[in-house]
Design an enzyme around this catalytic site. Structure first.
Site, PDB file in Angstrom:
ATOM      1  N   GLU A  33       0.838  -1.211   0.000  1.00 36.99           N
ATOM      2  CA  GLU A  33       0.000   0.000   0.000  1.00 36.99           C
ATOM      3  C   GLU A  33       0.871   1.259   0.000  1.00 36.99           C
ATOM      4  O   GLU A  33       0.793   2.068   0.922  1.00 36.99           O
ATOM      5  CB  GLU A  33      -0.886   0.020   1.255  1.00 36.99           C
ATOM      6  CG  GLU A  33      -1.797  -1.167   1.425  1.00 36.99           C
ATOM      7  CD  GLU A  33      -2.461  -1.201   2.816  1.00 36.99           C
ATOM      8  OE1 GLU A  33      -2.016  -0.472   3.721  1.00 36.99           O
ATOM      9  OE2 GLU A  33      -3.426  -1.961   2.977  1.00 36.99           O
ATOM     10  N   PRO A  34       1.692   1.473  -1.029  1.00 36.68           N
ATOM     11  CA  PRO A  34       2.531   2.675  -1.016  1.00 36.68           C
ATOM     12  C   PRO A  34       1.724   3.916  -1.400  1.00 36.68           C
ATOM     13  O   PRO A  34       0.871   3.860  -2.286  1.00 36.68           O
ATOM     14  CB  PRO A  34       3.581   2.374  -2.093  1.00 36.68           C
ATOM     15  CG  PRO A  34       2.884   1.457  -3.048  1.00 36.68           C
ATOM     16  CD  PRO A  34       1.882   0.661  -2.242  1.00 36.68           C
ATOM     17  N   GLY A  35       1.988   5.000  -0.703  1.00 33.41           N
ATOM     18  CA  GLY A  35       1.368   6.277  -1.066  1.00 33.41           C
ATOM     19  C   GLY A  35       2.451   7.260  -1.457  1.00 33.41           C
ATOM     20  O   GLY A  35       2.723   7.518  -2.630  1.00 33.41           O
TER      21      GLY A  35
ATOM     22  N   TYR B 186       4.652  18.799  10.800  1.00 35.02           N
ATOM     23  CA  TYR B 186       5.680  17.828  11.203  1.00 35.02           C
ATOM     24  C   TYR B 186       7.085  18.429  11.215  1.00 35.02           C
ATOM     25  O   TYR B 186       8.047  17.685  11.316  1.00 35.02           O
ATOM     26  CB  TYR B 186       5.761  16.666  10.196  1.00 35.02           C
ATOM     27  CG  TYR B 186       4.510  15.983   9.768  1.00 35.02           C
ATOM     28  CD1 TYR B 186       3.674  15.354  10.689  1.00 35.02           C
ATOM     29  CD2 TYR B 186       4.176  15.893   8.415  1.00 35.02           C
ATOM     30  CE1 TYR B 186       2.545  14.667  10.268  1.00 35.02           C
ATOM     31  CE2 TYR B 186       3.049  15.205   7.993  1.00 35.02           C
ATOM     32  CZ  TYR B 186       2.238  14.590   8.927  1.00 35.02           C
ATOM     33  OH  TYR B 186       1.147  13.914   8.499  1.00 35.02           O
TER      34      TYR B 186
ATOM     35  N   CYS C  17      -1.425  34.293   9.104  1.00 37.58           N
ATOM     36  CA  CYS C  17      -1.139  34.881  10.411  1.00 37.58           C
ATOM     37  C   CYS C  17      -0.920  33.814  11.471  1.00 37.58           C
ATOM     38  O   CYS C  17      -1.728  33.641  12.398  1.00 37.58           O
ATOM     39  CB  CYS C  17      -2.261  35.821  10.802  1.00 37.58           C
ATOM     40  SG  CYS C  17      -2.317  37.205   9.670  1.00 37.58           S
ATOM     41  N   GLU C  18       0.150  33.068  11.312  1.00 34.23           N
ATOM     42  CA  GLU C  18       0.571  32.037  12.265  1.00 34.23           C
ATOM     43  C   GLU C  18       2.083  31.976  12.181  1.00 34.23           C
ATOM     44  O   GLU C  18       2.636  31.932  11.074  1.00 34.23           O
ATOM     45  CB  GLU C  18       0.067  30.640  11.847  1.00 34.23           C
ATOM     46  CG  GLU C  18      -1.420  30.451  11.793  1.00 34.23           C
ATOM     47  CD  GLU C  18      -2.028  30.033  13.123  1.00 34.23           C
ATOM     48  OE1 GLU C  18      -1.278  29.709  14.064  1.00 34.23           O
ATOM     49  OE2 GLU C  18      -3.263  30.055  13.199  1.00 34.23           O
TER      50      GLU C  18
ATOM     51  N   TYR D  23       0.748  14.088   0.493  1.00 34.04           N
ATOM     52  CA  TYR D  23       0.363  14.793   1.715  1.00 34.04           C
ATOM     53  C   TYR D  23       0.553  16.299   1.551  1.00 34.04           C
ATOM     54  O   TYR D  23       0.928  17.008   2.492  1.00 34.04           O
ATOM     55  CB  TYR D  23       1.124  14.228   2.938  1.00 34.04           C
ATOM     56  CG  TYR D  23       0.953  12.725   3.034  1.00 34.04           C
ATOM     57  CD1 TYR D  23      -0.286  12.181   3.372  1.00 34.04           C
ATOM     58  CD2 TYR D  23       1.989  11.845   2.707  1.00 34.04           C
ATOM     59  CE1 TYR D  23      -0.473  10.801   3.403  1.00 34.04           C
ATOM     60  CE2 TYR D  23       1.804  10.464   2.746  1.00 34.04           C
ATOM     61  CZ  TYR D  23       0.571   9.956   3.093  1.00 34.04           C
ATOM     62  OH  TYR D  23       0.375   8.593   3.131  1.00 34.04           O
TER      63      TYR D  23
HETATM   64  C1  LIG Z   1      -1.147   6.061   5.149  1.00 31.12           C
HETATM   65  C2  LIG Z   1      -1.228   4.606   4.901  1.00 31.12           C
HETATM   66  C3  LIG Z   1      -0.531   4.035   3.847  1.00 31.12           C
HETATM   67  C4  LIG Z   1       0.410   4.820   2.953  1.00 31.12           C
HETATM   68  O1  LIG Z   1       1.498   5.334   3.651  1.00 31.12           O
HETATM   69  P1  LIG Z   1       2.719   5.970   2.829  1.00 31.12           P
HETATM   70  O2  LIG Z   1       3.696   6.344   3.875  1.00 31.12           O
HETATM   71  O3  LIG Z   1       2.195   7.146   2.093  1.00 31.12           O
HETATM   72  O4  LIG Z   1       3.226   4.914   1.913  1.00 31.12           O
HETATM   73  C5  LIG Z   1      -0.682   2.685   3.612  1.00 31.12           C
HETATM   74  N1  LIG Z   1      -1.496   1.930   4.394  1.00 31.12           N
HETATM   75  C6  LIG Z   1      -2.192   2.443   5.424  1.00 31.12           C
HETATM   76  C7  LIG Z   1      -3.060   1.563   6.241  1.00 31.12           C
HETATM   77  C8  LIG Z   1      -2.083   3.801   5.717  1.00 31.12           C
HETATM   78  O5  LIG Z   1      -2.760   4.316   6.749  1.00 31.12           O
END
Ligand SMILES: *Cc1c(COP(=O)(O)O)cnc(C)c1O
Length: 439
Positions: A295-297, A338, A366-367, A395
């Site tokens: 599950e890469p984002g 972060y 304004c922060e 993100y």
């Molecule tokens: C956020 C998330 C991801 C993706 O994370 P990345 O750091 O963007 O790869 C994959 N699986 C789950 C369950 C998440 O909450």
């Protein structure tokens, strides 16, 4: 905890550029991304504007698949939609072969709208509402990642009501420190995510007896922006042990969802080594005879996006120089949220080679937290000069708001030498279009 993304010695702008082959500084046209001049984009669409490169996304997807192919594995890749949920981005990744990992009904609907089949979508998250479960099941969602016994029992009732069988995996909390920022680590026992390992075997057996539920495996996701395969190796070894324990208890386990979290190089360092990651997966879980999911984002889209901004003015404070941009924390929240580092490059070739000194790069909100960089070594900018905030594809826009009544920025997608507007800049009237003054 130390901020894993922070580094004591920051790279110079020439090093940032050299580490990013999709970015090239052209003597006349200035900074180009995937062969297209950012100045031309700013002239046409204004600033701030998100710029995404389709070729970069595809190349990263292909590299990930290839790394696994070379160790003899074919994981299903489910892009984590929360990193960047733009329909155009989802559509590029779907066409490359990705399914989707979603954490809300809204993301589920977006993924489908972009052409991802429901069976290729997995639903993660600690708090899925019964309505979300029902809608996803009715649409034929492929897999639901269950994060608690409480959720499992609600899901069973919902599945029976909708008349569907839910394919579920149990998300195990491996109690592993991913060594990343505290706000993006998810696999520790005191994080809100997942189910303790010692409860999994019993809960799996319970799931197998529940109506409307078909347990197919386990999942884990230990955090985000992980550059070192070591914490993964520890977690995946625990997952392998769990699969064996489940099978020893007579359960059928056909799926192992390895989560996401693969880190990218925000400075001039390489991201996680795909070959090392794939070899580690092969070694820890490669012989279990399960379908692997990833599950890469961030890995797929982070380096494929930048935020193009203009300098409103430079301000000489009593102790510091401030570069005030027309982009702000409402556009790109990560530095405020972060303390994340984003590389910042001048767009003009002349600025790029001018004498550089430290300056704070800030937005107009304004922060005090509206600060992109502190003591960043950059040239002196004239009003109107453009800069690129790098690696903002993940993100970034998804966390935008209209704080300070600032309309959301435009987005463009570069593809095949063309610049496509994929969301126009919001107007002021867009911001109040759905507001109601009573009476
Ligand atoms: C956020 C998330 C991801 C993706 O994370 P990345 O750091 O963007 O790869 C994959 N699986 C789950 C369950 C998440 O909450």
């Amino acid at each position: 905890m130390a901020l894993a993304e922070r580094r004591d010695i920051e790279p110079e702008i020439a090093d940032l550029l050299a580490a990013r082959p999709a970015l090239v500084m052209h003597a006349q046209d200035g900074l180009c991304f995937e062969g297209i001049a950012l100045n031309a984009i700013a002239d046409k669409f204004g600033t701030p504007t998100w710029v995404y490169g389709a070729a970069t996304m595809r190349a990263r997807y292909v590299a990930l698949v290839a790394a696994f192919e070379s160790v003899g594995l074919r994981p299903h890749i489910h892009y984590a939609v929360k990193a960047n949920d733009h329909l155009a981005v989802l559509s590029v990744l779907r066409a490359a072969g990705a399914g989707a990992d979603v954490v809300s009904l809204g993301e589920f609907m977006r993924a489908q709208k972009a052409g991802v089949a429901a069976k290729d979508i997995v639903f993660s998250g600690v708090g899925k509402s019964p309505d979300e479960m029902a809608a996803a099941l009715a649409a034929g969602i492929g897999q639901i990642n269950v994060e608690s016994a409480e959720e499992l029992s609600v899901l069973s009732k919902v599945a029976v009501k909708v008349g569907k069988i839910a394919n579920i995996v149990l998300r195990m909390n491996p109690d592993v420190d991913a060594g990343t920022h505290a706000k993006i680590t998810t696999g520790l026992a005191d994080n809100k995510f997942g189910i303790a390992a010692h409860d999994i075997v019993e809960l799996y057996a319970h799931a197998a007896r529940l109506p409307g539920i078909r347990p197919v495996g386990i999942a884990l996701h230990i955090g985000s922006q992980i550059l070192n395969p070591a914490p993964y190796a520890t977690a995946y070894a625990k997952a392998a042990e769990m699969v064996r324990a489940l099978r020893a208890a007579g359960q059928v386990v056909s799926v192992l969802d390895l989560g996401g979290g693969l880190g990218i190089g925000y400075y001039d360092e390489p991201g996680i080594s795909l070959s090392a990651f794939a070899a580690m997966v092969r070694a820890t879980v490669g012989d279990l005879g399960v379908q692997l999911l990833l599950e890469p984002g961030r890995y797929l889209v982070g380096p494929a996006g930048l935020l193009l901004a203009a300098v409103i003015l430079q301000k000489q404070g009593s102790a510091k120089r401030f570069v005030v941009l027309d982009a702000a924390m409402n556009d790109l929240l990560r530095p405020a949220l972060y303390e994340s580092y984003h590389g910042i490059l001048p767009v003009s070739a002349v600025d790029f080679v001018s004498a550089a000194t430290p300056a704070d790069v800030v937005g107009p909100v304004c922060e005090t937290g509206d600060t992109f960089a502190i003591d960043r070594v950059l040239p002196s900018f004239k009003p109107g000069a453009r800069v690129a905030l790098l690696d903002a594809g993940a993100y970034g826009a998804v966390m935008s708001s209209s704080y300070n009544a600032r309309p959301r920025a435009a987005s463009v997608l570069l593809d095949g030498g063309q610049t496509h507007l994929i969301s126009p800049r919001q107007t002021q009237s867009d911001l109040w279009a759905h507001e109601i003054i009573p009476g």
